[in-house]
Design a protein around this motif. Sequence first.
Motif, short mmCIF file in Angstrom:
data_model
loop_
_atom_site.label_atom_id
_atom_site.label_comp_id
_atom_site.label_asym_id
_atom_site.label_seq_id
_atom_site.Cartn_x
_atom_site.Cartn_y
_atom_site.Cartn_z
N ASN A 6 0.83 -1.21 0.00
CA ASN A 6 0.00 0.00 0.00
C ASN A 6 0.86 1.26 0.00
O ASN A 6 0.58 2.21 -0.72
N LEU A 7 1.91 1.25 0.82
CA LEU A 7 2.83 2.40 0.87
C LEU A 7 3.52 2.59 -0.47
O LEU A 7 3.62 3.71 -0.99
N LEU A 8 3.99 1.51 -1.06
CA LEU A 8 4.67 1.59 -2.35
C LEU A 8 3.71 2.11 -3.43
O LEU A 8 4.10 2.95 -4.25
N THR A 9 2.48 1.67 -3.41
CA THR A 9 1.47 2.15 -4.36
C THR A 9 1.26 3.65 -4.18
O THR A 9 1.18 4.39 -5.17
N ARG A 10 1.23 4.10 -2.94
CA ARG A 10 1.05 5.53 -2.68
C ARG A 10 2.25 6.34 -3.17
O ARG A 10 2.10 7.39 -3.79
N LEU A 11 3.45 5.84 -2.90
CA LEU A 11 4.66 6.56 -3.32
C LEU A 11 4.82 6.60 -4.83
O LEU A 11 5.22 7.62 -5.40
N LEU A 12 4.55 5.50 -5.50
CA LEU A 12 4.77 5.42 -6.95
C LEU A 12 3.64 6.04 -7.77
O LEU A 12 3.89 6.60 -8.84
N TYR A 13 2.41 5.92 -7.28
CA TYR A 13 1.26 6.32 -8.09
C TYR A 13 0.42 7.43 -7.48
O TYR A 13 -0.52 7.91 -8.11
N GLY A 14 0.73 7.82 -6.26
CA GLY A 14 0.01 8.92 -5.62
C GLY A 14 -1.41 8.58 -5.20
O GLY A 14 -2.22 9.49 -5.04
N ILE A 15 -1.71 7.31 -5.05
CA ILE A 15 -3.05 6.93 -4.61
C ILE A 15 -2.97 6.21 -3.28
O ILE A 15 -2.05 5.43 -3.04
N ARG A 16 -3.90 6.49 -2.42
CA ARG A 16 -3.93 5.86 -1.09
C ARG A 16 -4.98 4.77 -1.10
O ARG A 16 -6.15 5.02 -1.36
N LEU A 17 -4.53 3.55 -0.83
CA LEU A 17 -5.42 2.41 -0.75
C LEU A 17 -5.22 1.71 0.59
O LEU A 17 -4.12 1.72 1.14
N THR A 18 -6.27 1.09 1.10
CA THR A 18 -6.14 0.34 2.34
C THR A 18 -5.74 -1.10 2.07
O THR A 18 -5.20 -1.77 2.94
N ASP A 19 -6.01 -1.62 0.86
CA ASP A 19 -5.61 -2.99 0.53
C ASP A 19 -5.44 -3.12 -0.98
O ASP A 19 -6.33 -3.58 -1.67
N GLN A 20 -4.28 -2.73 -1.47
CA GLN A 20 -3.97 -2.81 -2.90
C GLN A 20 -4.07 -4.23 -3.39
O GLN A 20 -4.41 -4.48 -4.54
N ALA A 21 -3.81 -5.19 -2.53
CA ALA A 21 -3.72 -6.58 -2.94
C ALA A 21 -5.04 -7.35 -2.87
O ALA A 21 -5.05 -8.55 -3.06
N THR A 22 -6.13 -6.67 -2.63
CA THR A 22 -7.40 -7.39 -2.60
C THR A 22 -7.73 -7.93 -3.98
O THR A 22 -7.35 -7.35 -4.99
N CYS A 23 -8.40 -9.03 -4.02
CA CYS A 23 -8.71 -9.65 -5.32
C CYS A 23 -10.05 -9.23 -5.89
O CYS A 23 -10.41 -9.64 -6.97
N TYR A 24 -10.78 -8.41 -5.20
CA TYR A 24 -12.07 -7.95 -5.71
C TYR A 24 -11.87 -6.66 -6.48
O TYR A 24 -11.54 -5.63 -5.91
N LYS A 25 -12.08 -6.73 -7.78
CA LYS A 25 -11.90 -5.56 -8.63
C LYS A 25 -13.03 -5.53 -9.67
O LYS A 25 -13.47 -6.57 -10.14
N LEU A 26 -13.48 -4.34 -10.02
CA LEU A 26 -14.56 -4.18 -10.97
C LEU A 26 -14.15 -3.12 -11.99
O LEU A 26 -13.72 -2.03 -11.60
N PHE A 27 -14.24 -3.46 -13.27
CA PHE A 27 -13.84 -2.55 -14.35
C PHE A 27 -14.83 -2.63 -15.49
O PHE A 27 -15.52 -3.63 -15.67
N ARG A 28 -14.81 -1.59 -16.30
CA ARG A 28 -15.49 -1.70 -17.60
C ARG A 28 -14.69 -2.71 -18.42
O ARG A 28 -13.45 -2.73 -18.37
N THR A 29 -15.37 -3.52 -19.19
CA THR A 29 -14.70 -4.54 -19.99
C THR A 29 -13.68 -3.91 -20.93
O THR A 29 -12.56 -4.42 -21.08
#
Length: 102
Positions: A6-29
């Motif tokens: 999560n810290l690395l994601t914040r440092l590299l991409y500027g986004i704060r997440l509580t669980d970057q590694a969660t497997c639940y993701k939803l996107f437009r196809t």
Amino acid sequence: GVRFLNLLTRLLYGIRLTDQATCYKLFRTTDLRSFNLNCERFEFCAEVTAKAARRNLSIVECGVTYESRTKAEGKKLGTFDGLVAVRMLVSSRRRRHSVIKR
């Protein structure tokens, strides 16, 4: 390990997440297909998060209930998987990309 990702994601991409590694993701196809994913295992979460962040797609979290498992109960992720995710986050940050504005 998840806190570090999560810290690395914040440092590299500027986004704060509580669980970057969660497997639940939803996107437009169309968005998901445009990512041209290369991952095969645990690094899926890191690659998808990195590519969504680089394209300025909105990332919204919602709470889930989770009870961690032991190896005997079927836990399959370990230190190596975390290192692969770190490599994916870092390498995705370095790659050139085309930004899709929304």
